[in-house]
Write a protein that holds these residues in place. Structure first.
Motif, PDB file in Angstrom:
ATOM      1  N   ASP A   1     -53.937  20.816 -12.333  1.00 56.65           N
ATOM      2  CA  ASP A   1     -54.444  22.017 -11.680  1.00 56.65           C
ATOM      3  C   ASP A   1     -55.259  22.874 -12.639  1.00 56.65           C
ATOM      4  O   ASP A   1     -55.497  24.052 -12.377  1.00 56.65           O
ATOM      5  N   PHE A   2     -55.676  22.298 -13.731  1.00 59.41           N
ATOM      6  CA  PHE A   2     -56.532  22.954 -14.702  1.00 59.41           C
ATOM      7  C   PHE A   2     -57.964  22.562 -14.372  1.00 59.41           C
ATOM      8  O   PHE A   2     -58.419  21.467 -14.693  1.00 59.41           O
ATOM      9  N   ARG A   3     -58.706  23.464 -13.726  1.00 63.67           N
ATOM     10  CA  ARG A   3     -60.031  23.120 -13.212  1.00 63.67           C
ATOM     11  C   ARG A   3     -60.916  24.354 -13.126  1.00 63.67           C
ATOM     12  O   ARG A   3     -60.432  25.492 -13.103  1.00 63.67           O
ATOM     13  N   LEU A   4     -62.211  24.110 -13.056  1.00 63.67           N
ATOM     14  CA  LEU A   4     -63.198  25.154 -12.791  1.00 63.67           C
ATOM     15  C   LEU A   4     -63.851  24.879 -11.455  1.00 63.67           C
ATOM     16  O   LEU A   4     -64.259  23.740 -11.176  1.00 63.67           O
ATOM     17  N   LEU A   5     -63.978  25.913 -10.635  1.00 61.72           N
ATOM     18  CA  LEU A   5     -64.580  25.805  -9.308  1.00 61.72           C
ATOM     19  C   LEU A   5     -65.714  26.807  -9.188  1.00 61.72           C
ATOM     20  O   LEU A   5     -65.532  27.998  -9.458  1.00 61.72           O
TER      21      LEU A   5
ATOM     22  N   ASP B   1     -74.800  22.493 -14.162  1.00 65.70           N
ATOM     23  CA  ASP B   1     -74.922  22.419 -12.704  1.00 65.70           C
ATOM     24  C   ASP B   1     -73.831  21.581 -12.035  1.00 65.70           C
ATOM     25  O   ASP B   1     -74.015  21.084 -10.931  1.00 65.70           O
ATOM     26  N   TYR B   2     -72.676  21.429 -12.689  1.00 70.54           N
ATOM     27  CA  TYR B   2     -71.531  20.814 -12.013  1.00 70.54           C
ATOM     28  C   TYR B   2     -70.789  21.901 -11.240  1.00 70.54           C
ATOM     29  O   TYR B   2     -70.569  23.004 -11.741  1.00 70.54           O
TER      30      TYR B   2
ATOM     31  N   GLN C   1     -68.966  16.840  -9.060  1.00 69.77           N
ATOM     32  CA  GLN C   1     -67.730  17.003  -9.814  1.00 69.77           C
ATOM     33  C   GLN C   1     -67.782  16.230 -11.133  1.00 69.77           C
ATOM     34  O   GLN C   1     -68.398  15.169 -11.222  1.00 69.77           O
ATOM     35  N   LYS C   2     -67.093  16.801 -12.104  1.00 74.67           N
ATOM     36  CA  LYS C   2     -66.994  16.186 -13.427  1.00 74.67           C
ATOM     37  C   LYS C   2     -65.541  16.180 -13.867  1.00 74.67           C
ATOM     38  O   LYS C   2     -64.860  17.210 -13.840  1.00 74.67           O
ATOM     39  N   ALA C   3     -65.034  15.023 -14.268  1.00 74.33           N
ATOM     40  CA  ALA C   3     -63.661  14.888 -14.756  1.00 74.33           C
ATOM     41  C   ALA C   3     -63.672  14.795 -16.270  1.00 74.33           C
ATOM     42  O   ALA C   3     -64.471  14.048 -16.849  1.00 74.33           O
TER      43      ALA C   3
END
Length: 319
Positions: free
Chosen positions: A157-161, A113-114, A190-192
């Motif tokens: 810029d490596f991310r999931l949205l 659920d992030y 958000q999760k880093a």
């Protein structure tokens, strides 16, 4: 079955397209999701587009957008996000420095659920040049100090949205885009996660030192007016400091009989200093005015020259 869109901007990456698709296929085929790959050719001068077309003929899930010229990485990302139809969108570079196997970890946090799962370098990038590492460190310190957002050093810029985050980003009509800051600004859960960048598979990075300086200035001014407050404070400080010169004049006149200050060098240095300070302040104000001017023109952030897909509602139709 949920669908994942992977948006990949590419600029002169002809030798990286085939290896990247192969690596992604190895990782993603066992995830239980359906995927689409949206490559955005950002005005490449080599055979990048042809390599993408070859992959689209081999793999039907590979789609492409060819921009009419080089609009910049963030605008290429914007083009890909606006065409993506997945329940979540993953953005990544095309040089294989972003490890494809980390996508599984991103999907795991998304299932928890992030809304945003983004990456940052766990340590200094040993593959980058010294000036790139130094400028990167100074960039993040500067933007955290002068803007209203806080970015980890080495954020990528490596991310999931999640889809709801992508929808909000697509609503933002801004001329100069800085997605790393915009993603942090929109909030959500958000999760880093840290990552270690791999060696660039082929080619050279297209960002020069001066492009990095321009990116830093634009990014700092896109999220805050603190630079205006800073130069206002500098001007106020020196104005108050100059008032101290008045007692010096009176003391010199009444106690030492001096009517003029001796020494032309100090006068020239003072005039040059305050002249440079005024130009600096005007430059900061001018940059903000320039942003307003370009935003008021309402030109498109990118122009698509060709593509093998058309978006209708939430679906992509291949041409």
């Amino acid at each position: 079955m949920k669908k994942i869109s992977i948006v990949i901007p590419a600029h002169n990456e002809q030798n990286n397209i085939h290896p990247l698709v192969n690596e992604l296929q190895k990782v993603l085929n066992s995830t239980g999701y359906t995927f689409e790959y949206i490559f955005v050719d950002d005005g490449s001068k080599d055979n990048t587009l042809n390599e993408i077309k070859i992959q689209s003929e081999i793999h039907p899930e590979v789609r492409y957008l060819e921009l009419s010229r080089n609009f910049g990485k963030d605008h290429a990302l914007q083009a890909g996000l606006e065409m993506a139809t997945g329940d979540a969108v993953i953005t990544m570079d095309s040089d294989l420095q972003h490890p494809p196997e980390m996508i599984k970890e991103m999907l795991r946090y998304w299932a928890l659920d992030y809304d945003v799962v983004y990456t940052y370098r766990a340590e200094a990038n040993a593959h980058a040049k010294k000036y790139q590492r130094f400028s990167s460190k100074m960039f993040y310190k500067g933007i955290n100090m002068l803007s209203d957002i806080e970015l980890e050093n080495g954020i990528a810029d490596f991310r999931l949205l999640d889809r709801k985050v992508v929808d909000q980003l697509n609503l933002m009509d801004e001329y100069e885009i800085f997605f790393r800051g915009m993603v942090k600004w929109v909030g959500f859960k958000q999760k880093a996660i840290p990552y270690t960048p791999a060696n660039r598979f082929s080619g050279e990075a297209s960002y020069s030192f001066f492009k990095l300086i321009k990116l830093a200035l634009n990014s700092m001014m896109s999220f805050s007016v603190r630079p205006l407050y800073a130069v206002t404070g500098i001007g106020l400080f020196f104005s108050l400091f100059s008032v101290l010169y008045i007692p010096y004049v009176f003391i010199s006149y009444f106690f030492f009989g001096q009517t003029t200050a001796s020494g032309w060098a100090s006068i020239i240095a003072t005039v040059a200093f305050f002249g440079g300070l005024q130009l600096f302040v005007l430059g900061v104000i001018g940059m903000y005015l320039g942003k307003l001017f370009m935003q008021a023109k309402q030109r498109p952030n990118y122009i698509v020259r060709s593509s093998n897909l058309v978006k209708t509602g939430n679906d992509l139709i291949e041409l």
